[in-house]
Design a protein around this motif. Structure first.
Motif, short mmCIF file in Angstrom:
data_model
loop_
_atom_site.label_atom_id
_atom_site.label_comp_id
_atom_site.label_asym_id
_atom_site.label_seq_id
_atom_site.Cartn_x
_atom_site.Cartn_y
_atom_site.Cartn_z
N PHE A 35 55.10 19.98 36.50
CA PHE A 35 56.53 20.27 36.64
C PHE A 35 57.06 19.60 37.90
CE2 PHE A 35 55.82 23.13 33.28
CZ PHE A 35 57.03 23.61 32.81
N ASN A 36 56.32 19.72 38.99
CA ASN A 36 56.73 19.08 40.24
C ASN A 36 56.90 17.57 40.06
OD1 ASN A 36 56.80 21.40 41.84
ND2 ASN A 36 54.66 21.18 42.46
N GLU A 37 55.95 16.94 39.39
CA GLU A 37 55.98 15.49 39.20
C GLU A 37 57.22 15.05 38.44
OE1 GLU A 37 52.28 14.34 37.33
OE2 GLU A 37 51.10 15.07 39.03
N LEU A 38 57.69 15.88 37.53
CA LEU A 38 58.88 15.54 36.76
C LEU A 38 60.18 15.91 37.48
CD1 LEU A 38 57.82 16.59 33.17
CD2 LEU A 38 58.53 14.32 33.89
N LEU A 39 60.20 17.07 38.10
CA LEU A 39 61.46 17.62 38.61
C LEU A 39 61.79 17.24 40.06
CD1 LEU A 39 61.18 21.11 36.92
CD2 LEU A 39 62.62 19.19 36.22
N LYS A 83 46.63 26.95 36.34
CA LYS A 83 48.04 27.14 36.68
C LYS A 83 48.50 26.11 37.72
CE LYS A 83 51.17 30.42 38.82
NZ LYS A 83 51.34 31.73 39.42
N LYS A 84 47.68 25.84 38.70
CA LYS A 84 48.04 24.91 39.77
C LYS A 84 48.33 23.51 39.21
CE LYS A 84 46.48 23.33 44.28
NZ LYS A 84 45.45 23.40 45.31
N GLU A 85 47.46 23.03 38.34
CA GLU A 85 47.67 21.71 37.72
C GLU A 85 48.93 21.71 36.85
OE1 GLU A 85 43.13 20.15 36.97
OE2 GLU A 85 43.92 21.72 35.66
N PHE A 86 49.12 22.80 36.13
CA PHE A 86 50.27 22.92 35.23
C PHE A 86 51.58 22.84 36.04
CE2 PHE A 86 52.86 25.51 32.14
CZ PHE A 86 52.78 24.60 31.10
#
Length: 147
Positions: free
Chosen positions: A10-14, A3-6
Motif C-alpha cells: 500500500f505504501n509503495e502505491l500511495l 501484515k508488514k509486507e502487505f
C-alpha cells in the motif's frame, strides 16, 4: 505473506502519490476534501477490508471516520470472491499474483478518487449518484441541503 509486507505494498502505491500514512489509513489532503483509504483487518481471520472515501474539510467529523465512504467489493459475485482472495492473507494465493491484483484494485480506487477534488464534484459525481441516501450521514445531508 505477513501484515508488514502487505502494508508495504500500500505504501509503495500511495506514498508516491502524496498520500500520508497514519497507522492503516492513508490520507491525501486537498483544499476542500481529504481523500482517505483505510485498511481494516477482520476480527475473525486474516482478511483485510479496504474502505475509502472523502472528508469534507469544512465539516466536523463528529465521530465519523469519513463523510462519504465505501467498502471495496466486486461488481458481481465472481469479482467479489477474487477481491476476498486477494485481501485474505491466508488464502494461499501466489505472492506475485496477489501483489499484481492488489495493485490493480487499488489503482482502480485511486483512479476513481482522482476525479473528485471539490465539494461540488463530490456532490455531483458521488453523492447524487448513490442509489440510496441512507448511507450519507445527516451532517452531510444538511451541509449540502439535500432532501
Amino acid at each position: 505473506m505477513n501484515k508488514k509486507e502487505f502494508i508495504q505494498w500500500f505504501n509503495e502505491l500511495l506514498l508516491p502519490l502524496g498520500y500520508k500514512r497514519k497507522g492503516n489509513v492513508w490520507e491525501l489532503s486537498g483544499k476542500e476534501l481529504l481523500k482517505v483509504i483505510d485498511l481494516q483487518k477482520s476480527m475473525y481471520s486474516s482478511l483485510y477490508y479496504v474502505n475509502y472515501g472523502y472528508i469534507i474539510t469544512k465539516l466536523e467529523l463528529d465521530g465519523l471516520l469519513s463523510h462519504v465512504n465505501f467498502r471495496l467489493h466486486g461488481k458481481d459475485r465472481q469479482e467479489g470472491d477474487y477481491i476476498m482472495e486477494l485481501f485474505d492473507l491466508d488464502s494461499g494465493l501466489d505472492e506475485h499474483r496477489r501483489k499484481e491484483g492488489v495493485k490493480e484494485v487499488l489503482s482502480g480506487i485511486i483512479f476513481q478518487m482522482e476525479k473528485i477534488n471539490t465539494e461540488s464534484e463530490l456532490l455531483e459525481y458521488v453523492i447524487k449518484k448513490m442509489p440510496t441516501k441512507n448511507a450519507i450521514p445527516l451532517c452531510v445531508i444538511r451541509y449540502f441541503d439535500l432532501t
